[in-house]
Scaffold this active site. Structure first.
Site, PDB file in Angstrom:
ATOM      1  N   TRP A  95     -30.701  28.358-115.887  1.00 37.55           N
ATOM      2  CA  TRP A  95     -29.269  28.173-116.131  1.00 37.55           C
ATOM      3  C   TRP A  95     -28.890  26.739-115.761  1.00 37.55           C
ATOM      4  CZ3 TRP A  95     -25.290  29.213-111.877  1.00 37.55           C
ATOM      5  CH2 TRP A  95     -23.994  28.922-112.320  1.00 37.55           C
ATOM      6  N   SER A  96     -28.195  26.036-116.668  1.00 34.64           N
ATOM      7  CA  SER A  96     -27.688  24.700-116.413  1.00 34.64           C
ATOM      8  C   SER A  96     -28.852  23.767-116.050  1.00 34.64           C
ATOM      9  CB  SER A  96     -26.624  24.761-115.308  1.00 34.64           C
ATOM     10  OG  SER A  96     -25.891  23.568-115.240  1.00 34.64           O
ATOM     11  N   TYR A  97     -28.797  23.106-114.886  1.00 36.39           N
ATOM     12  CA  TYR A  97     -29.901  22.244-114.448  1.00 36.39           C
ATOM     13  C   TYR A  97     -31.221  23.010-114.376  1.00 36.39           C
ATOM     14  CZ  TYR A  97     -32.804  19.938-110.850  1.00 36.39           C
ATOM     15  OH  TYR A  97     -33.852  19.393-110.130  1.00 36.39           O
TER      16      TYR A  97
END
Length: 236
Positions: free
Chosen positions: A76-78
């Site tokens: 998720w995300s980074y």
């Protein structure tokens, strides 16, 4: 039952999945949620030495020491930077990659676009001894008590994890991959989204799904995230 390894985003630790995990375990999945070095409950390990490679090694070591194979790797995300690096290093342990509104790097990419590196370096010099900087807090769609709970657990971002390039050899390119775009608040004009969208379009074998939630979906829509991960991990 599938084995899922969920990799959180910046400023968070494993606690960011706390409302997603019960649904997945109820569905019968084996779920692992490692915290990366220097964040979450591992904040005491933060330092100027921690970089992107450190975080990739964190998850590679979870797969090795827990003897995990056939893993559904979720970033998720980074966390997308991390799962890309893990799949490249140990593709034999990964059955599927799921990018949840995440970075999707090519070899040589950095998590933060180069155009903001100078800004982040300046923030780190001004507020974090040159190697860290304070987190933002952009989850305004959460209840006040949840925002306060998260804010108390947010940790500074570590500069080297953002500005050092990832090194990929392409060994994980054949792993089945799905990109999940969170559509609420999505801005196609932003530099990071343009980079992600270009990468998604360039990968004709990837699957693409959309989720009617904001970027903070694991916090705002945990049941919907869990249901989608369950569907993808089950091969539906």
């Amino acid at each position: 039952m599938a084995t899922l390894v969920l990799v959180h985003g910046s400023y968070f630790g494993s606690f960011s999945w706390r409302w997603v995990v019960p649904h997945l375990r109820t569905a019968g999945h084996d779920v692992h949620t490692p915290s990366l070095t220097g964040v979450g409950e591992r904040i005491h390990l933060a330092g100027p030495h921690v970089d992107l490679d450190t975080h990739i090694t964190d998850v590679v070591n979870v797969l090795y020491f827990e003897d995990l194979t056939g893993v559904v790797l979720v970033g998720w995300s980074y966390g997308g930077m991390i799962v890309a690096g893990v799949a490249d290093r140990v593709p034999e342990r990964v059955a599927q990659i799921i990018y949840l509104d995440a970075d999707v790097p090519r070899d040589g990419d950095t998590s933060s676009p180069p155009s903001v590196h100078a800004e982040k370096e300046a923030q780190a010099r001004a507020h974090g001894d040159g190697w860290r900087y304070p987190p933002p807090f952009g989850t305004d769609d959460l209840p006040v008590e949840t925002r306060q709970w998260l804010w108390a657990r947010h940790t500074p971002d570590l500069l080297k994890t953002r500005i050092l390039p990832i090194r990929l050899t392409g060994t994980g390119a054949a792993i089945p991959t799905t990109y999940v775009r969170c559509t609420i608040g999505y801005d196609p004009a932003s530099a990071i989204n343009q980079r992600e969208d270009a990468r998604i379009r360039s990968e004709p074998t990837w699957h693409y799904r959309e989720l009617a939630a904001s970027h903070a979906a694991p916090l705002t829509h945990p049941r919907e995230v869990a249901d989608l991960l369950h569907e993808l991990a089950s091969g539906a």
